[in-house]
Motif scaffolding. Structure first.
Motif, PDB file in Angstrom:
ATOM      1  N   ARG A 222      -3.055  -5.566 -14.701  1.00  0.00           N
ATOM      2  CA  ARG A 222      -2.815  -4.519 -13.712  1.00  0.00           C
ATOM      3  C   ARG A 222      -1.440  -4.648 -13.047  1.00  0.00           C
ATOM      4  O   ARG A 222      -0.734  -3.661 -12.893  1.00  0.00           O
ATOM      5  CB  ARG A 222      -3.928  -4.590 -12.669  1.00  0.00           C
ATOM      6  CG  ARG A 222      -3.673  -3.793 -11.434  1.00  0.00           C
ATOM      7  CD  ARG A 222      -4.915  -3.251 -10.795  1.00  0.00           C
ATOM      8  NE  ARG A 222      -4.700  -2.932  -9.394  1.00  0.00           N
ATOM      9  CZ  ARG A 222      -3.632  -2.336  -8.906  1.00  0.00           C
ATOM     10  NH1 ARG A 222      -2.614  -2.016  -9.685  1.00  0.00           N
ATOM     11  NH2 ARG A 222      -3.539  -2.069  -7.605  1.00  0.00           N
ATOM     12  N   HIS A 223      -1.058  -5.870 -12.670  1.00  0.00           N
ATOM     13  CA  HIS A 223       0.174  -6.017 -11.881  1.00  0.00           C
ATOM     14  C   HIS A 223       1.397  -6.320 -12.714  1.00  0.00           C
ATOM     15  O   HIS A 223       2.509  -5.984 -12.320  1.00  0.00           O
ATOM     16  CB  HIS A 223      -0.016  -7.126 -10.836  1.00  0.00           C
ATOM     17  CG  HIS A 223      -1.076  -6.802  -9.836  1.00  0.00           C
ATOM     18  ND1 HIS A 223      -0.916  -5.841  -8.881  1.00  0.00           N
ATOM     19  CD2 HIS A 223      -2.334  -7.294  -9.670  1.00  0.00           C
ATOM     20  CE1 HIS A 223      -2.014  -5.749  -8.150  1.00  0.00           C
ATOM     21  NE2 HIS A 223      -2.900  -6.620  -8.617  1.00  0.00           N
TER      22      HIS A 223
ATOM     23  N   SER B  51       2.139  -1.681 -15.180  1.00  0.00           N
ATOM     24  CA  SER B  51       3.085  -0.887 -14.385  1.00  0.00           C
ATOM     25  C   SER B  51       4.478  -0.817 -15.014  1.00  0.00           C
ATOM     26  O   SER B  51       5.008   0.284 -15.200  1.00  0.00           O
ATOM     27  CB  SER B  51       3.189  -1.428 -12.957  1.00  0.00           C
ATOM     28  OG  SER B  51       1.922  -1.456 -12.377  1.00  0.00           O
TER      29      SER B  51
ATOM     30  N   GLN C  30       6.387   2.507 -16.752  1.00  0.00           N
ATOM     31  CA  GLN C  30       7.734   2.919 -16.373  1.00  0.00           C
ATOM     32  C   GLN C  30       8.624   3.027 -17.613  1.00  0.00           C
ATOM     33  O   GLN C  30       9.383   3.984 -17.758  1.00  0.00           O
ATOM     34  CB  GLN C  30       8.330   1.912 -15.394  1.00  0.00           C
ATOM     35  CG  GLN C  30       9.705   2.332 -14.920  1.00  0.00           C
ATOM     36  CD  GLN C  30      10.256   1.388 -13.869  1.00  0.00           C
ATOM     37  OE1 GLN C  30       9.625   0.394 -13.525  1.00  0.00           O
ATOM     38  NE2 GLN C  30      11.429   1.706 -13.368  1.00  0.00           N
TER      39      GLN C  30
ATOM     40  N   PHE D 297       7.459   5.047  -9.697  1.00  0.00           N
ATOM     41  CA  PHE D 297       8.201   3.844 -10.048  1.00  0.00           C
ATOM     42  C   PHE D 297       9.349   3.576  -9.076  1.00  0.00           C
ATOM     43  O   PHE D 297      10.277   2.871  -9.388  1.00  0.00           O
ATOM     44  CB  PHE D 297       8.733   3.964 -11.477  1.00  0.00           C
ATOM     45  CG  PHE D 297       7.660   4.300 -12.461  1.00  0.00           C
ATOM     46  CD1 PHE D 297       6.555   3.478 -12.605  1.00  0.00           C
ATOM     47  CD2 PHE D 297       7.742   5.446 -13.225  1.00  0.00           C
ATOM     48  CE1 PHE D 297       5.546   3.787 -13.495  1.00  0.00           C
ATOM     49  CE2 PHE D 297       6.739   5.759 -14.120  1.00  0.00           C
ATOM     50  CZ  PHE D 297       5.640   4.939 -14.251  1.00  0.00           C
TER      51      PHE D 297
ATOM     52  N   ARG E 266      10.153  -0.022  -8.100  1.00  0.00           N
ATOM     53  CA  ARG E 266      10.580  -0.912  -9.151  1.00  0.00           C
ATOM     54  C   ARG E 266      11.892  -0.466  -9.799  1.00  0.00           C
ATOM     55  O   ARG E 266      12.387  -1.111 -10.688  1.00  0.00           O
ATOM     56  CB  ARG E 266       9.508  -0.980 -10.228  1.00  0.00           C
ATOM     57  CG  ARG E 266       8.455  -1.997  -9.930  1.00  0.00           C
ATOM     58  CD  ARG E 266       7.339  -1.881 -10.930  1.00  0.00           C
ATOM     59  NE  ARG E 266       6.430  -0.822 -10.548  1.00  0.00           N
ATOM     60  CZ  ARG E 266       5.383  -1.040  -9.776  1.00  0.00           C
ATOM     61  NH1 ARG E 266       5.120  -2.225  -9.322  1.00  0.00           N
ATOM     62  NH2 ARG E 266       4.590  -0.051  -9.446  1.00  0.00           N
TER      63      ARG E 266
END
Lengths: 223, 216
Positions: A136-137, A141, A145, A217, A220
């Motif tokens: 998940r982390h 992600s 992106q 996003f 990040r």
């Protein structure tokens, strides 16, 4: 005898067109949300350790990617009732959209996941995260992106592909065009206006997806 | 009452599949030729040509193939050109293919390093000599996997011509379903035929791509 174009005959039915646009948008929204969700699950499975699950998911992906959407739609709408699985036109169209985008996004997201540096996963595990937390982390992600532009193009392609849902009488934009030309006998004008509407929808959808990407996003973006 | 055996259904579908294959081949070849012209316009030095070809590509990539088919099928008769379903199908798929191939190939041309252009220019080559001897040969190499991959989209695209009444494998499937009332079997077989046509191509495209990445 020269043909005289009459576009006003189409705009007399602008409420029908508007209804069609709304339905196409709704179909695309359902397809996108559940299709990308299915794609994330599919990609997680494709990069998992279970060999059997990987084989099943890749069979699904290849089967969908190598057959036309129209045939998938006919199979779901006309074929499945033979197994006692009866769906309305609307349900069949939505299901076909989800299954279709699900297969493509599985493939796209898998590529994003495979680009994750091994060291990051090891770092996450050494911090005491379990595999779900790492996925998940750390994995999903940045993967999303990375592949967001490719996924966005695919979503636009699926939106345009939804035009064939008119063939099972799902009342989206092309269905509206068919309805209008059956009333005013102005086939070219009806389809021309509809084509422009699809072009506008495609441009708008690309913009919306870009905004969604920027928003999702944001934190990040400079990482 | 007439009854259809499994073999009747399959042989009729396979007979219709010839048209799917033929239409795909013609659309792919003609689309490739037109696509090359669009590509040359897209990467030319004339800003007007670049812009026009950009609009051309956007028009075909931003609208449904079904609409393109309808516009050609219903539009050409208005200007006095009689079109059969076959002609409309060939024309629409050719234009559709040319736009996508031009865009794919543009990416390949742009992937050729800038220095190659500069080096060939400093050798005194003209623009066409640069294209012919330096840029296109290198672009060609990297363009093969995505081009083979796109051929799958062309084959799948031919299914839509069933909607304007061209009898290829999807249309044949609908007709046979109406006669046999066995949609599950018939559409299952139709899907299988497409899969048999498309899967080797997508598999081959994937392998080519992998080999290209290893080579670089």
């Amino acid at each position: 005898m020269a043909y005289s174009f009459d576009f006003s005959a189409v705009f007399d039915y602008s409420d029908v067109l508007l209804q069609g646009i709304l339905m196409t948008v709704q179909l695309t929204a359902v397809g996108t949300v559940f299709g990308v969700g299915l794609g994330i699950v599919g990609a997680a499975v494709m990069t998992s350790r279970s060999r059997i699950l990987r084989v099943i998911v890749s069979a699904y992906v290849e089967l969908i990617r190598n057959t036309p959407f129209l045939v998938q739609l006919f199979f779901i709408f006309f074929g499945l009732p033979a197994l006692g699985f009866r769906l309305s036109a609307w349900e069949a169209a939505s299901l076909a959209m989800v299954i279709n985008l699900g297969a493509y996004s599985t493939e796209i997201i898998r590529a994003g996941i495979e680009a994750t540096p091994k060291g990051q996963i090891e770092a996450g595990l050494s911090l005491g995260m379990n595999r779900v937390q790492v996925f998940r982390h750390i994995i999903i992600s940045p993967a999303m992106q990375r592949i967001w532009p490719a996924l966005s193009s695919q979503i636009v392609i699926v939106m345009l592909g939804s035009a064939v849902c008119s063939q099972i009488a799902a009342e989206e934009l092309t269905y509206a065009a068919n309805f209008i030309q059956s009333r005013n006998f102005r086939a070219f004008e009806s389809y021309f206006v509809t084509t422009i509407l699809y072009l506008a929808l495609a441009i708008a959808l690309r913009f919306v997806l870009k905004m969604v990407g920027n928003h999702m996003f944001k934190r990040r973006s400079h990482a | 009452m007439l009854s259809f055996t499994f073999w009747d259904i399959l042989s009729n579908l396979l007979l219709a599949a010839r048209w799917t294959v033929l239409l795909s081949l013609i659309a792919f070849v003609c689309g490739g030729v037109v696509g090359l012209l669009v590509l040359l316009a897209r990467v030319s030095r004339s800003a007007v040509l670049r812009k026009l070809s950009g609009y051309y590509i956007e028009a075909f990539q931003g609208t449904p193939l079904l609409m393109q088919l309808f516009l050609i099928f219903f539009g050409l008769p208005l200007v006095g050109i009689e079109v059969t379903a076959w002609l409309a199908a060939v024309l629409a798929l050719t234009l559709f293919t040319s736009a996508f191939l031009a865009e794919i190939w543009r990416g390949c041309v742009e992937a050729v390093p800038r220095g190659q252009w500069e080096a060939s220019e400093s050798l005194g080559m003209t623009y066409f000599e640069q294209m012919r001897h330096v840029v296109l040969p290198q672009a060609l190499r990297i363009s093969i996997p995505p081009t083979v991959g796109f051929s799958v989209q062309v084959i799948k695209g031919t299914a839509l011509t069933s909607i304007i009444g061209f009898v290829e494998v999807t249309r044949a499937g609908t007709m046979i379903t109406n006669a046999t009332f066995q949609p599950f079997l018939v559409y299952g077989l139709v899907a299988l035929i497409y899969f048999v046509l498309c899967f080797p191509l997508s598999f081959y495209a994937k392998r080519l791509e992998r080999r290209l990445h290893v080579a670089r």
